[in-house]
Each structure stands twice: as structure tokens, then as C-alpha cells.
Design an enzyme around this catalytic site. Sequence first.
Site, mmCIF file in Angstrom:
data_model
loop_
_atom_site.group_PDB
_atom_site.id
_atom_site.type_symbol
_atom_site.label_atom_id
_atom_site.label_comp_id
_atom_site.label_asym_id
_atom_site.label_seq_id
_atom_site.Cartn_x
_atom_site.Cartn_y
_atom_site.Cartn_z
ATOM 1 N N LYS A 42 -45.674 9.563 -26.256
ATOM 2 C CA LYS A 42 -43.819 10.389 -26.610
ATOM 3 C C LYS A 42 -43.791 10.860 -25.440
ATOM 4 O O LYS A 42 -44.587 9.907 -24.434
ATOM 5 C CB LYS A 42 -44.332 12.045 -27.802
ATOM 6 N N TYR A 256 -36.139 30.526 1.287
ATOM 7 C CA TYR A 256 -35.442 31.375 0.988
ATOM 8 C C TYR A 256 -35.888 33.113 1.076
ATOM 9 O O TYR A 256 -36.829 32.659 1.148
ATOM 10 C CB TYR A 256 -34.538 30.848 -0.791
HETATM 11 C C1 LIG Z 1 -48.956 15.089 -28.072
HETATM 12 C C2 LIG Z 1 -49.531 15.066 -29.464
HETATM 13 C C3 LIG Z 1 -51.063 14.288 -29.093
HETATM 14 C C4 LIG Z 1 -51.616 13.836 -27.584
HETATM 15 O O1 LIG Z 1 -52.615 14.938 -27.046
HETATM 16 P P1 LIG Z 1 -53.497 14.833 -25.303
HETATM 17 O O2 LIG Z 1 -53.649 16.457 -25.797
HETATM 18 O O3 LIG Z 1 -52.531 14.462 -24.560
HETATM 19 O O4 LIG Z 1 -54.440 14.045 -25.481
HETATM 20 C C5 LIG Z 1 -52.128 14.119 -30.343
HETATM 21 N N1 LIG Z 1 -51.867 14.893 -31.144
HETATM 22 C C6 LIG Z 1 -50.608 14.943 -31.912
HETATM 23 C C7 LIG Z 1 -49.980 15.666 -32.984
HETATM 24 C C8 LIG Z 1 -49.201 15.543 -31.133
HETATM 25 O O5 LIG Z 1 -48.671 15.854 -30.746
#
Ligand SMILES: *Cc1c(COP(=O)(O)O)cnc(C)c1O
Length: 403
Positions: A42, A256
Site C-alpha cells: 500500500k 532560521y
Molecule cells: C499496513 C498493514 C500491514 C503491514 O504492516 P507492517 O507493520 O508494515 O508490517 C498489515 N496488515 C494491515 C491490515 C495493514 O494495514
Amino acid sequence: MEAPSDFEIASGVLKIDLGALGRNYLALKHLCGPAEVAAVVKADAYGLGAEPVARTLRSFGCRRFFVALPEEGRKLRPSVPDAQIYVLSGPRSAGVWPLLHAHDLIPVLNSTADIESCRQFAPDRLPVAIHVDTGMNRLGLTPSEALEFLTANSASREIDVQLLMSHLACADEPSHPLNQTQQREFMRLAQAFPDIDTSLANSAGIMLGSDYTGKITRPGIALYGGLDLPGLAPVATALARILQIRKGRAGSTVGYGGAAGLNRDTRIAVAGLGYADGLHRAASGAGIPARADRSEGAFGYVGGRRAPLLGRISMDLTAFDITDLGPDAVRVGDFIEMFGPNIGIAEFARSAKTIPYEILTGVGRRYHRVYPGGNVEARPNGQDEGAIRASNLVFGRRSAPAR
Ligand SMILES: *Cc1c(COP(=O)(O)O)cnc(C)c1O
């Protein structure tokens, strides 16, 4: 004159080591034993490029991928034509079903409303996954809703349920009691429906041990080198080009707010990356509230040494103290590493008081991205796997910060 290359123009370079990604996949596969290892890609594979990442993982044997949004699944489909792609956010609205169908995407149904939408609008026999919430209170059916639906459905076979999943809230705190509560709740449900595949563990969940791996694990961050564990290699390296080297006089200030006072004559390297590129301002060397209780900000790595970040990170520029490097160790045009093999992404994230996930997904669009080695594929004859067996990834050793 010829037009300059993208590389010449770029102030920031993001190197993505697909070979390391593939080896991380194999290391996790080895650790998960009989469980299948899917990949969570994702948010553009946590900022690293979902297409090259998924193609590489496919060649290393990964057959299932998880994305958050239907649109991410649609874009990913041509890169992994023969893989299963799950959409975590589910159908969301009736109009999404044709898109899921057209690109052969498997929606994760997260509520009884999603199930109803599936009954009404899903093209015939479109496979789905069911998400049960075992204690996170985010997405998913309650265990009793899931039990009721699955029981009725296993008689009617109305909906083609391929996968039963849940998500752990506290996997990065191994001793948190919620882990066991969620594991038990999930396994109780899973055992009632033995012909449905099950998936519980994300990256940190895998490290909790074999009780948590289920049939299919769903790592994301561990694949991308964000877990800071022996046996898992860094994948992303962020490099900032040094645009100028200057002398700052003792008694003057940098950047800054005049926030960094110089107590000695200082050689300053000014590099061309800033918070617009995802270098969180919270990692500044001085002059931001978070520094009040932490003496140091982030470091860069250049000329074989660490160089402290000086003053506030600005939008496009960041300054480093290179006084302690030899006079010829660093030149204009050299690159300074923000995170990568010498400064772990977990360390960089800690200096910004955040987590590797947020650093990776926030790397921004201005980097010139390079995938050294081009299209990496698994080496034949199990050479990679042999190397992985010799690696030292084991259950239960974690040092990443809790979220
Ligand atoms: C993002 C996500 C994962 C992966 O999680 P990590 O901590 O990056 O391994 C797995 N399952 C779901 C439902 C997620 O939203």
C-alpha cells in the site's frame, strides 16, 4: 549543450535496493516456516514504488499482495498479472465493484454493510476476504458478526470467502497483553472455519513467534528495512547533494531563527534536501520545541563519518557541521546520506520523534529515484535462499520503537 540528466539536476537521490528487498522477503519466508508470506505494498510500497517492488517480490516467490485502495490495486495489476491482490479498504461504495471485477482485485470486507454491498452489487462469485476486528477498534466485523456471517455463509455458499484476517494493535510491544487476547480471539474463529485461509501477523506480529503467523503473514515495513533487526537489510537510501561548503565564524548562528549558535569556527555543508522532501523539521539540530528535551538532532553520513545536523531544517536546505572531517573529505557536489546503510531509517525516525513508516511514506516527489541493478530477479538454484538460511533473523528480537 546537451540537456542535463535527471541525476545532474536532482538535489536528492533515493536509492532503492531491490536485491536487498528480495533477500528480506526470503529471510521472512525462512522465519515464517510453513506460513506463506504475502507483501503489503500500500501507499506505493511505503513510498518506494509499488510496481518495481511488487515485480521483484513476485520473482522471489510472493503470490499475494495487499494494497489499501482500489485505485492502488488497479495500478498494480499489470506488474503482477498472476498474483492475488487484496484491497484493504474494501468496496467503499457500490460503484467500486465493477473496478474490482475488471482488475481481478479481492476486496477485504470490513463491516456488515460491506457484506450487504457485496450481496447486492458484486459480480457473481467475486472472491472476498473478511476482516474481523479482534481488539483494535479500527476496521473489521466484530467477532460475533463474523461468526454469524461465516456460519450462515458456509451453509449457503452465497459469498466466496477466500481469506479471514485480523490486525494486531500492539505487535511492536511483545509483552502487551492485547497481543494474546487478539491472537486467541482470532484463532478461535479461524479454527471454526478450517477451509478458509487465515492471516493475522504484520511485520512485528511475525516477530511474536509461530503462534502468530497463521497461514499467511502480511509484512510491510520489515520488507523495506524499517524494522532494524539483524538479518533484515536496509532497502532505501536517501542522499542529499551538497550545494555549498562555507565557514561559519565562532559566535555566529546558522539558519532560521539563528537557532544554532556556533561556539567554534565551523565548516558548514549546505545540502539540498529539506522538509519538503520528507526530512521532518522535528529532526532539526536545534531551534524546534522537540529539541528542548533532546540534545541532538539527526546526523548525516559523509566522508566516512557522521556529521551533526545544524540548526533548523528548512524547506529545501539542511546544514551539517563538517568541521571534524578532514579538509578534503567532503566536496561540493558530494552526497550526504540521511538514512540508509550507515544511518538506519529507525535511527533517523527516532531523531524526528516519529516512526520509519512515516519517514518512508513521506519521502516526497522531488527525489531522483534509482533502482541500482535494474530489474532484480531471484537467482536460480536457490542461491539466495542458501544465503538467507545463514542469516540471523530470529523470532522475538526487536529494537524498533513502539508506535
Ligand atoms: C499496513 C498493514 C500491514 C503491514 O504492516 P507492517 O507493520 O508494515 O508490517 C498489515 N496488515 C494491515 C491490515 C495493514 O494495514
